[in-house]
Structure formats: structure tokens, C-alpha cells
Design a protein around this motif. Sequence first.
Motif, PDB file in Angstrom:
ATOM      1  N   LEU A  86      37.282  -3.820 -27.257  1.00 41.90           N
ATOM      2  CA  LEU A  86      37.760  -5.203 -27.399  1.00 41.90           C
ATOM      3  C   LEU A  86      39.064  -5.369 -26.631  1.00 41.90           C
ATOM      4  O   LEU A  86      39.933  -4.500 -26.677  1.00 41.90           O
ATOM      5  CB  LEU A  86      38.032  -5.534 -28.866  1.00 41.90           C
ATOM      6  CG  LEU A  86      36.856  -5.568 -29.827  1.00 41.90           C
ATOM      7  CD1 LEU A  86      37.288  -6.196 -31.154  1.00 41.90           C
ATOM      8  CD2 LEU A  86      35.686  -6.335 -29.251  1.00 41.90           C
ATOM      9  N   PRO A  87      39.216  -6.509 -25.937  1.00 46.34           N
ATOM     10  CA  PRO A  87      40.476  -6.756 -25.249  1.00 46.34           C
ATOM     11  C   PRO A  87      41.629  -6.985 -26.228  1.00 46.34           C
ATOM     12  O   PRO A  87      41.400  -7.424 -27.347  1.00 46.34           O
ATOM     13  CB  PRO A  87      40.212  -8.038 -24.449  1.00 46.34           C
ATOM     14  CG  PRO A  87      38.953  -8.611 -24.976  1.00 46.34           C
ATOM     15  CD  PRO A  87      38.231  -7.573 -25.756  1.00 46.34           C
ATOM     16  N   VAL A  88      42.826  -6.674 -25.777  1.00 45.68           N
ATOM     17  CA  VAL A  88      44.033  -6.954 -26.575  1.00 45.68           C
ATOM     18  C   VAL A  88      44.783  -8.085 -25.894  1.00 45.68           C
ATOM     19  O   VAL A  88      45.138  -7.983 -24.724  1.00 45.68           O
ATOM     20  CB  VAL A  88      44.953  -5.713 -26.657  1.00 45.68           C
ATOM     21  CG1 VAL A  88      46.174  -6.018 -27.525  1.00 45.68           C
ATOM     22  CG2 VAL A  88      44.190  -4.509 -27.196  1.00 45.68           C
ATOM     23  N   LEU A  89      44.998  -9.170 -26.600  1.00 52.60           N
ATOM     24  CA  LEU A  89      45.712 -10.310 -26.038  1.00 52.60           C
ATOM     25  C   LEU A  89      47.088 -10.415 -26.685  1.00 52.60           C
ATOM     26  O   LEU A  89      47.193 -10.400 -27.921  1.00 52.60           O
ATOM     27  CB  LEU A  89      44.942 -11.617 -26.299  1.00 52.60           C
ATOM     28  CG  LEU A  89      43.974 -12.070 -25.219  1.00 52.60           C
ATOM     29  CD1 LEU A  89      42.913 -11.021 -24.964  1.00 52.60           C
ATOM     30  CD2 LEU A  89      43.298 -13.379 -25.602  1.00 52.60           C
ATOM     31  N   GLN A  90      48.080 -10.528 -25.835  1.00 54.58           N
ATOM     32  CA  GLN A  90      49.463 -10.635 -26.306  1.00 54.58           C
ATOM     33  C   GLN A  90      49.803 -12.115 -26.404  1.00 54.58           C
ATOM     34  O   GLN A  90      49.880 -12.804 -25.393  1.00 54.58           O
ATOM     35  CB  GLN A  90      50.360  -9.938 -25.259  1.00 54.58           C
ATOM     36  CG  GLN A  90      51.819  -9.943 -25.558  1.00 54.58           C
ATOM     37  CD  GLN A  90      52.225  -8.756 -26.439  1.00 54.58           C
ATOM     38  OE1 GLN A  90      51.438  -7.831 -26.641  1.00 54.58           O
ATOM     39  NE2 GLN A  90      53.433  -8.804 -26.965  1.00 54.58           N
ATOM     40  N   LEU A  91      49.964 -12.605 -27.627  1.00 54.09           N
ATOM     41  CA  LEU A  91      50.291 -14.024 -27.810  1.00 54.09           C
ATOM     42  C   LEU A  91      51.689 -14.281 -27.235  1.00 54.09           C
ATOM     43  O   LEU A  91      52.606 -13.503 -27.504  1.00 54.09           O
ATOM     44  CB  LEU A  91      50.277 -14.333 -29.304  1.00 54.09           C
ATOM     45  CG  LEU A  91      49.994 -15.756 -29.752  1.00 54.09           C
ATOM     46  CD1 LEU A  91      48.619 -16.214 -29.301  1.00 54.09           C
ATOM     47  CD2 LEU A  91      50.078 -15.844 -31.284  1.00 54.09           C
ATOM     48  N   PRO A  92      51.855 -15.337 -26.448  1.00 53.07           N
ATOM     49  CA  PRO A  92      53.214 -15.609 -25.962  1.00 53.07           C
ATOM     50  C   PRO A  92      54.103 -16.066 -27.113  1.00 53.07           C
ATOM     51  O   PRO A  92      53.601 -16.604 -28.105  1.00 53.07           O
ATOM     52  CB  PRO A  92      53.007 -16.735 -24.944  1.00 53.07           C
ATOM     53  CG  PRO A  92      51.700 -17.355 -25.262  1.00 53.07           C
ATOM     54  CD  PRO A  92      50.877 -16.331 -25.998  1.00 53.07           C
ATOM     55  N   ASP A  93      55.418 -15.872 -26.968  1.00 50.83           N
ATOM     56  CA  ASP A  93      56.346 -16.326 -28.016  1.00 50.83           C
ATOM     57  C   ASP A  93      56.192 -17.827 -28.227  1.00 50.83           C
ATOM     58  O   ASP A  93      55.810 -18.562 -27.312  1.00 50.83           O
ATOM     59  CB  ASP A  93      57.798 -16.024 -27.600  1.00 50.83           C
ATOM     60  CG  ASP A  93      58.054 -14.517 -27.594  1.00 50.83           C
ATOM     61  OD1 ASP A  93      57.265 -13.780 -28.223  1.00 50.83           O
ATOM     62  OD2 ASP A  93      59.033 -14.106 -26.934  1.00 50.83           O
ATOM     63  N   GLY A 121      52.977 -12.952 -34.817  1.00 53.77           N
ATOM     64  CA  GLY A 121      53.979 -13.694 -35.590  1.00 53.77           C
ATOM     65  C   GLY A 121      53.947 -13.414 -37.089  1.00 53.77           C
ATOM     66  O   GLY A 121      54.781 -13.930 -37.831  1.00 53.77           O
ATOM     67  N   ILE A 122      52.990 -12.635 -37.570  1.00 54.57           N
ATOM     68  CA  ILE A 122      52.994 -12.287 -39.001  1.00 54.57           C
ATOM     69  C   ILE A 122      53.780 -10.978 -39.151  1.00 54.57           C
ATOM     70  O   ILE A 122      53.440  -9.966 -38.526  1.00 54.57           O
ATOM     71  CB  ILE A 122      51.562 -12.135 -39.564  1.00 54.57           C
ATOM     72  CG1 ILE A 122      50.779 -13.438 -39.334  1.00 54.57           C
ATOM     73  CG2 ILE A 122      51.604 -11.781 -41.050  1.00 54.57           C
ATOM     74  CD1 ILE A 122      49.383 -13.454 -39.931  1.00 54.57           C
ATOM     75  N   ALA A 140      48.745 -16.688 -42.178  1.00 54.52           N
ATOM     76  CA  ALA A 140      47.456 -16.741 -41.465  1.00 54.52           C
ATOM     77  C   ALA A 140      47.100 -18.189 -41.118  1.00 54.52           C
ATOM     78  O   ALA A 140      46.520 -18.468 -40.062  1.00 54.52           O
ATOM     79  CB  ALA A 140      46.359 -16.108 -42.314  1.00 54.52           C
ATOM     80  N   ALA A 141      47.471 -19.116 -41.994  1.00 59.67           N
ATOM     81  CA  ALA A 141      47.206 -20.536 -41.710  1.00 59.67           C
ATOM     82  C   ALA A 141      48.013 -20.990 -40.495  1.00 59.67           C
ATOM     83  O   ALA A 141      47.494 -21.679 -39.602  1.00 59.67           O
ATOM     84  CB  ALA A 141      47.540 -21.389 -42.934  1.00 59.67           C
ATOM     85  N   SER A 142      49.284 -20.587 -40.441  1.00 60.15           N
ATOM     86  CA  SER A 142      50.122 -20.989 -39.287  1.00 60.15           C
ATOM     87  C   SER A 142      49.551 -20.413 -37.994  1.00 60.15           C
ATOM     88  O   SER A 142      49.474 -21.100 -36.970  1.00 60.15           O
ATOM     89  CB  SER A 142      51.549 -20.474 -39.451  1.00 60.15           C
ATOM     90  OG  SER A 142      52.094 -20.945 -40.637  1.00 60.15           O
ATOM     91  N   LEU A 143      49.157 -19.149 -38.055  1.00 58.59           N
ATOM     92  CA  LEU A 143      48.588 -18.524 -36.855  1.00 58.59           C
ATOM     93  C   LEU A 143      47.292 -19.230 -36.444  1.00 58.59           C
ATOM     94  O   LEU A 143      47.051 -19.471 -35.248  1.00 58.59           O
ATOM     95  CB  LEU A 143      48.337 -17.036 -37.131  1.00 58.59           C
ATOM     96  CG  LEU A 143      47.656 -16.246 -36.025  1.00 58.59           C
ATOM     97  CD1 LEU A 143      48.479 -16.280 -34.736  1.00 58.59           C
ATOM     98  CD2 LEU A 143      47.415 -14.787 -36.465  1.00 58.59           C
ATOM     99  N   SER A 144      46.475 -19.584 -37.417  1.00 60.00           N
ATOM    100  CA  SER A 144      45.205 -20.254 -37.098  1.00 60.00           C
ATOM    101  C   SER A 144      45.449 -21.602 -36.428  1.00 60.00           C
ATOM    102  O   SER A 144      44.767 -21.965 -35.463  1.00 60.00           O
ATOM    103  CB  SER A 144      44.390 -20.476 -38.379  1.00 60.00           C
ATOM    104  OG  SER A 144      44.111 -19.251 -38.991  1.00 60.00           O
TER     105      SER A 144
END
Length: 414
Positions: free
Chosen positions: A66-73, A104-105, A230-234
Motif C-alpha cells: 500500500l502507498p504511504v501518503l504524507q498529508l500536508p500540514d 494530525g491525530i 477521526a471526525a476532523s480528519l475525515s
Amino acid sequence: MSTAAFSRGPCATASTSASTSPARARRIAPRRPSGRARGSRTRRGASPRAPEASAASAATSTFSALPVLQLPDEDCTPEEEAAFCVRLRDVCHTVGFFYVANHGIAPKVTVDVLEASRAFFALPHDVKQGIANVNSPAFRGYVRLGAENTAGRPDWREQIEMGVEADAPGEETGAEADAAGVDADAAGGVDAYTAGDRPVYDVLVGPNQWPEESACPGFRRRVTAFLDDAASLSRRLMELLALSLDLPRDFFDDDFRGRPNVQAKIASCPSAPEGSPSSASSFGVGAHTDSGYLSLLLQDDVGGLQVQNGHGEWIDAMPIDGTLVVNLGEMLQLRTRGYYLATPHRVVSKAASGAGSPPRLSVPYFWNPRLDAVIEPMESLPETLTWLRPEPEDVAETRSHGDGGNRLIGLTPR
Ligand SMILES: O=C(O)CCC(=O)C(=O)O
Ligand SMILES: [Fe+2]
């Protein structure tokens, strides 16, 4: 309606699977009917998927990890966000599954929820049964080992089911009741889904069941902290998914209107005992696709999640420190006309590693449209999107469920 055991049948419906969104049992209109009407009961949270029967997976690239994606700040530049969305588009179009880093969690929140969950599952059976989900009209609470199944085989896990904390419909007052009330006709409703003056799916709105604070100190606080994050991330991921499709950031907002149908669980998968139906196939959770829009997964370090690639091979998705696993569900696959994929996955129990291995803990979190949403395929996709596989001629091809097959158990004679 039985709440004790849900089954993921051998096939499922397009609309919403009874799994992650049983209540939203509205039919999703394909452009042309597929004629593949059939269906069976599905357990809440997922749609059964015979590995070889997956049209979507056949079109999926042959990934071997599976790819790993780095969420931008959060305060990233527009260029950084755009670069992320290019990668996100590619991954969702070809794999439908990825690890997200920089999500972010806080590590403490993820450690806390796993610790609290371990403490809960270690409680005596009777105490856990004290919050049994069979006593919750909204299906919230504890589900004992083996009560849920996929394709007729028990899933070898015990779990706690949770959702948005709310009063049960009819128990709210004033403005709350107005906000909760849904006019099924105005929403393009279907009479079969109404019970009295309320749609049947309203039963899914209600309070969570929590263990007594004295029985499991800090459990509610720690779990709630994770669910909130998890809600904020979603919410953020849904915006990025819209941008990745060259759509406005708020494109999917109307599917939620601030009232997501969240279904979260904390699952403990022990080693299946020798000779049990589960150990025969070594599964903790059978092969399936998720039914909603977005699934997040926190797992401990045991492993066992596997994702199916386009060759039908099962690829291990071992936990990677500091990441969550993210995947897409069938409703989003349908909404995007099959451009984004709901990819089959399963959890293999660690039976093979022998008795005494620790149970696997995971926290799957499903971010699904509001219960009164009718999810339809977009009229067309932006022309900037290119297909790396043949575009489905009929959007129905993106459906793994047959018409009507995901209705609430008891509504449809079988
Ligand atoms: O526990 C896991 O790793 C995944 C569970 C899952 O796929 C589901 O509940 O839909
Ligand atoms: Fe799943």
C-alpha cells in the motif's frame, strides 16, 4: 429485526450496504439498470465480496504494497495541497487504499484508545454483556465473539459498535426534533422505509452505550477523544478528495449536511481456536468492501489486514507506526462513476501463529453520508480526469450489490 448477528451474504447491493450504512437503505439510481438484482443480508459495516467476483478489483492496479501518503500540514501552501491531491487521485483511482502519515491525530490519542480498549476487552464477559448491542435500538454497544459473520462464516472478533452520540428520535425536544425529522418524500423517499411518521433508518440515531466509569476508568473519555479527531480528519480528507477530482472543496458537503452517519467500532480479533469454523479459513473478518465513503483504520502492531490487488493477490497491510490506513467505500465508488475504488480487504486471524498470540486490536471508523442522503453517480466527471482502465459503460458496473439487496433485515422477504 435481529440485532444479534449480521451476515455479509455472498453478494450485496449497490445502494448502501447494510454494513456501514444500513439505515441509508435507499436505492442509488444507476444511469441504466444493471439487471443484476439480487442480494442478501449484509452485516453492518461491509459488503461481502467473493475475491474473484470483484469487477472493481479486476481493474485495480497490481500493487504489491500500500502507498504511504504524507498529508500536508493544515497551513500548507496551495501548491503543496495541489501536489498532494495529484498523488491522492492516482492512488484512489488505482488502489483505493493507502496509509496516511502526518494525519494530525496525536500519538497519545491513538495509544490511549488502544489501551482503553484492551482494558475493556479484558473485563469479565458479563460486564461486557452489560452494554450488549442487542439492547440498543441503534445497534450500539458490545457484540460478542462470533456474533457477526461474513458469507455465513463467523467473523472471529468481539467488538464495540459506536456512532454519533445523540438522543434517540422521539426523545429530543423542540429544535432538536425539527433538525432530526426527515421528510422521506422530500428526500425522494421510499415508502417502504418509513415506520409510522419516521423513516426506519432513524433507529440508527441514538446514544452510545458505555461501560460504567468504575469498571473501565477513562474508557469513554479516551475513546471519545479518538472519535472526535477521526471526525476532523475525515472532514479534511473529504475536502481533499473533492479537490483531487478537480471539484470544489465543498463538493461533498451536501451528502453530509453536517450530519455524517459515523459508524465506528473497536474490534478485538483473538486467535481462532483450532477446529473452529474461522480457523479453517484463518479469518478474523471475511473478504468484503466497505459500503460508505471513507474508512479510517487504527490498528495495533499485530497485523492481519490484507488488501486484494487486481491479480486477486492478498497484500499485507501491516501497521506502520504513526500512520492510519484509509480506504474508500462503495458509495464513493458509485458517486465517482467507478473512478475511485472500493477495494476488497479482509483480516486474517493469527491462528497460524499459534495459541497464546495476543488478540489483534483495531479501530475501524466509517465516515458515511447523512442517513437521509440519496447517493447518485455524478452526471459526469471533470474532463481533466483520465482513466487508466476502461471507463465503465454502465455505472451499474461499479456496483457490487444487486438492487434492493441491502435493505434492512426484515423489510424484504427473502
Ligand atoms: O479490523 C480491521 O483491520 C478491518 C476491519 C474491516 O475491514 C471492517 O470492519 O470493515
Ligand atoms: Fe472493511
